[in-house]
Design a protein around this motif. Structure first.
Motif, mmCIF file in Angstrom:
data_model
loop_
_atom_site.group_PDB
_atom_site.id
_atom_site.type_symbol
_atom_site.label_atom_id
_atom_site.label_comp_id
_atom_site.label_asym_id
_atom_site.label_seq_id
_atom_site.Cartn_x
_atom_site.Cartn_y
_atom_site.Cartn_z
ATOM 1 N N ALA A 18 0.695 -1.380 0.147
ATOM 2 C CA ALA A 18 -0.253 0.080 -0.027
ATOM 3 C C ALA A 18 0.599 1.012 0.045
ATOM 4 C CB ALA A 18 -1.221 0.354 1.563
ATOM 5 N N VAL A 19 2.049 1.186 0.514
ATOM 6 C CA VAL A 19 2.780 2.662 0.734
ATOM 7 C C VAL A 19 3.357 2.857 -0.588
ATOM 8 C CG1 VAL A 19 4.828 3.578 2.216
ATOM 9 C CG2 VAL A 19 3.113 2.356 3.326
ATOM 10 N N GLN A 20 5.043 1.636 -0.652
ATOM 11 C CA GLN A 20 5.440 1.622 -2.120
ATOM 12 C C GLN A 20 4.562 1.562 -3.428
ATOM 13 O OE1 GLN A 20 7.326 -2.273 -1.823
ATOM 14 N NE2 GLN A 20 8.938 -1.816 -0.253
ATOM 15 N N HIS A 21 3.537 1.236 -3.410
ATOM 16 C CA HIS A 21 2.544 1.684 -4.719
ATOM 17 C C HIS A 21 2.143 2.791 -4.811
ATOM 18 C CE1 HIS A 21 4.373 -1.545 -6.721
ATOM 19 N NE2 HIS A 21 4.358 -2.827 -5.106
ATOM 20 N N ASN A 22 2.044 3.506 -3.050
ATOM 21 C CA ASN A 22 0.652 4.818 -3.510
ATOM 22 C C ASN A 22 1.897 6.192 -4.437
ATOM 23 O OD1 ASN A 22 -0.459 6.978 -2.865
ATOM 24 N ND2 ASN A 22 -1.413 5.825 -0.806
ATOM 25 N N PRO A 27 0.225 10.638 0.181
ATOM 26 C CA PRO A 27 -0.486 9.608 0.796
ATOM 27 C C PRO A 27 -0.950 8.544 2.028
ATOM 28 C CG PRO A 27 2.202 9.489 -0.050
ATOM 29 C CD PRO A 27 1.203 10.533 0.228
ATOM 30 N N LEU A 28 -2.195 8.245 1.800
ATOM 31 C CA LEU A 28 -3.141 7.358 3.381
ATOM 32 C C LEU A 28 -3.359 5.944 2.853
ATOM 33 C CD1 LEU A 28 -4.954 8.901 5.475
ATOM 34 C CD2 LEU A 28 -6.579 8.728 3.881
ATOM 35 N N VAL A 29 -2.878 5.052 3.675
ATOM 36 C CA VAL A 29 -3.113 4.298 4.645
ATOM 37 C C VAL A 29 -4.056 3.931 5.633
ATOM 38 C CG1 VAL A 29 -2.307 1.301 4.849
ATOM 39 C CG2 VAL A 29 -1.362 2.434 3.430
ATOM 40 N N VAL A 30 -5.270 2.990 5.199
ATOM 41 C CA VAL A 30 -6.224 3.307 6.996
ATOM 42 C C VAL A 30 -6.097 0.953 6.639
ATOM 43 C CG1 VAL A 30 -8.225 3.329 7.279
ATOM 44 C CG2 VAL A 30 -7.138 5.193 6.310
ATOM 45 N N VAL A 44 -7.195 -3.318 3.847
ATOM 46 C CA VAL A 44 -6.097 -2.275 3.982
ATOM 47 C C VAL A 44 -6.283 -1.455 3.261
ATOM 48 C CG1 VAL A 44 -3.683 -2.173 3.673
ATOM 49 C CG2 VAL A 44 -4.457 -3.900 4.976
ATOM 50 N N ALA A 45 -6.193 -0.301 3.410
ATOM 51 C CA ALA A 45 -6.977 1.070 2.196
ATOM 52 C C ALA A 45 -6.034 1.644 2.026
ATOM 53 C CB ALA A 45 -8.196 0.988 2.720
ATOM 54 N N ASP A 46 -6.072 2.304 0.723
ATOM 55 C CA ASP A 46 -5.171 2.439 0.440
ATOM 56 C C ASP A 46 -6.042 3.791 -1.261
ATOM 57 O OD1 ASP A 46 -4.188 2.356 -2.629
ATOM 58 O OD2 ASP A 46 -3.279 0.651 -1.878
ATOM 59 N N ASN A 47 -5.179 4.651 -0.851
ATOM 60 C CA ASN A 47 -5.710 6.116 -1.840
ATOM 61 C C ASN A 47 -4.601 6.037 -3.040
ATOM 62 O OD1 ASN A 47 -3.436 7.649 -0.682
ATOM 63 N ND2 ASN A 47 -4.921 9.470 -0.482
ATOM 64 N N GLY A 48 -3.919 5.248 -3.837
ATOM 65 C CA GLY A 48 -3.222 5.138 -4.690
ATOM 66 C C GLY A 48 -3.717 5.145 -5.597
#
Length: 116
Positions: A18-22, A27-30, A44-48
């Protein structure tokens, strides 16, 4: 099978992914956890950039990785393999308005009389 010490690898891989591909400016991971009877759901949600519909199952294949990925293509394969061994499931949903949500469902461990 009850989850073991490798369960940490499942969530470590999902969070790293979620972090690397955002690619978002902010960047936000929830991470969200819910109980439903004898099941635990972790989201595990992201805004990527998200995962295209035609790749949502393929990304769990061994050696599969995104076009711009510097990873090995093993992380999501390991996630899928371990979650399946634990009798659970993992899937990808679209996040709104943008991104991906990895949804892991596992059986809740049994509770003994001394835990109540």
């Amino acid at each position: 099978m009850t989850a073991n010490g490798m369960l940490g690898s499942v969530f470590r891989n999902l969070l790293n992914n979620a972090v690397q591909h955002n690619d978002a400016d902010d960047p936000l991971v929830v991470v969200d956890v819910g109980l439903d009877g004898d099941r635990v759901t972790v989201r595990v949600a992201d805004n990527g950039p998200g995962v295209p519909d035609d790749r949502k199952m393929e990304v769990f294949g061994k050696n599969e990785k995104g076009i711009d990925s510097s990873g090995t293509g093993v992380g999501l394969y390991l996630v899928h393999t371990l979650v399946s061994e634990y009798g659970g499931s993992v899937r990808i949903e679209d996040n709104d308005p943008r991104g991906a949500v990895f949804v892991v469902r596992l059986r809740r461990a049994g509770r003994g009389a001394d835990e109540e």
